[in-house]
Design an enzyme around this catalytic site. Structure first.
Site, mmCIF file in Angstrom:
data_model
loop_
_atom_site.group_PDB
_atom_site.id
_atom_site.type_symbol
_atom_site.label_atom_id
_atom_site.label_comp_id
_atom_site.label_asym_id
_atom_site.label_seq_id
_atom_site.Cartn_x
_atom_site.Cartn_y
_atom_site.Cartn_z
ATOM 1 C CE1 TYR A 1 -35.567 22.945 26.892
ATOM 2 C CE2 TYR A 1 -33.716 23.763 25.604
ATOM 3 C CZ TYR A 1 -35.029 23.870 26.022
ATOM 4 O OH TYR A 1 -35.813 24.909 25.549
ATOM 5 N NE ARG B 1 -40.995 22.165 23.482
ATOM 6 C CZ ARG B 1 -40.477 23.134 24.246
ATOM 7 N NH1 ARG B 1 -41.164 23.638 25.259
ATOM 8 N NH2 ARG B 1 -39.249 23.569 24.028
ATOM 9 C CE1 TYR C 1 -32.999 31.513 20.441
ATOM 10 C CE2 TYR C 1 -32.868 29.550 21.797
ATOM 11 C CZ TYR C 1 -33.004 30.919 21.673
ATOM 12 O OH TYR C 1 -33.136 31.681 22.813
ATOM 13 N NE ARG D 1 -37.215 34.575 22.785
ATOM 14 C CZ ARG D 1 -36.188 33.817 23.103
ATOM 15 N NH1 ARG D 1 -36.159 33.192 24.268
ATOM 16 N NH2 ARG D 1 -35.191 33.640 22.259
ATOM 17 C CD GLU E 1 -35.929 29.788 32.390
ATOM 18 O OE1 GLU E 1 -34.889 29.275 31.886
ATOM 19 O OE2 GLU E 1 -37.044 29.232 32.349
#
Length: 311
Positions: A132, A139, A191, A204, A304
């Site tokens: 990930y 990305r 983060y 979000r 999730e």
């Protein structure tokens, strides 16, 4: 305006003005389907398979560009692609997002609203780094190369499959949406480095400008930037729902809102009977939720939830 419906193969032919269809579980591409089809590669937990159909009231034009299958209206662009990683997920992620941004710029739909990312082994480690995180590096590099501000990043999710290629599909718009953040959480693009060399590049939620649809990113049991309630599925579900409630509140959708279309990803499908009543109890008339098996991007997270709140 559009709707999201969860249909069987028999129901698809009666759906008109399809923007795109995602196949869940064992659902194959239906014969004669004109719109783009995305095989998601996640087991559907309420039967052998199902179709997630995005239906618009507007005229739809189908095509392809930069390796993506496309569907467009006067306002919205859908695009989807499957990419062979070639043994290097970071490079494949960068290639995919470079092509994605080239497509948006060339087609005149420059504003990303929502992106879905699916690939195998999301929490496996390769070369000393979690897959990930390698995906996130690729990305992020594409965002930087196009001078795209992370503060305007789209709603997104990244959920792991058992196998298969990197699958990316998206909705973009001619007009910029409004990013929505959750005051209970640190913005993902802020983060700390403990989560990887580059922070995840998503908001979000994203509120569409024209139709006011709220796109809700993959949401989990995270407060601040830390996972909550390890090994407690019910507590994680309630924390996740509290985060979604906060996003609805921040978007002005708390009391008076349109119907929700939610997709719940479960790390362990055996817990469906345990968690389903908790989530179903939060639904209002007109809301719909489906459950699929998917690997969450943090090993300690058990579920999730993502979706849309329709206008």
């Amino acid at each position: 305006m559009f709707d999201v419906r969860y249909l069987s193969a028999a129901s698809l032919p009666s759906a008109t003005n399809l923007l795109f269809v995602a196949g869940l579980g064992s659902a194959p591409k239906p014969a004669g389907l004109a719109c783009p089809f995305v095989p998601v590669g996640l087991d559907f937990l309420q039967g052998s398979g199902a179709y997630e159909a995005w239906i618009t009231n507007d005229t739809v034009r189908y095509g392809s560009a930069h390796g993506f299958a496309t569907a467009s209206t006067d306002e919205l662009l859908f695009a989807g692609v499957q990419i062979d990683e070639g043994g290097d997920l970071e490079a494949a992620s960068r290639r995919a997002y470079d092509a994605l941004f080239a497509l948006l710029d060339d087609s005149g739909y420059p504003h990303l609203l929502r992106v879905w990312n699916h690939f195998a082994g999301i929490t496996q480690h390769v070369g000393g780094m979690e897959r990930y995180r390698r995906f996130t590096i690729g990305r992020h590099a594409a965002f930087e190369a196009r001078n795209r501000a992370v503060e305007a990043a789209p709603a997104a999710c990244a959920v792991g499959t058992e196998d298969g290629p990197l699958v990316i599909y998206l909705l973009a718009s001619r007009n910029a949406g409004t990013p929505v953040e959750n005051p209970r959480q640190v913005s993902a693009y802020r983060y700390p480095e403990r989560y990887g060399p580059k922070s995840p590049t998503f908001s979000r939620a994203m509120l569409g400008t024209t139709d006011k649809v709220l796109f809700i990113s993959g949401t989990a049991s995270i407060v601040g930037h830390e996972s909550q309630h390890p090994n407690d599925l019910i507590a994680q579900a309630n924390e996740t729902l509290a985060n979604i409630d906060q996003l609805l509140l921040q978007a002005g959708r708390s009391e008076s809102r349109g119907p929700l279309r939610l997709k719940t990803y479960l790390r362990d499908p055996h817990y469906l009977g345990l968690v389903r009543p908790v989530i179903d109890a939060k639904l209002r008339d007109g809301d719909k939720v489906i459950y699929v098996a998917g690997e969450i991007c943090r090993e300690e997270l058990m579920l999730e939830i993502e979706g849309v709140c329709l206008s």
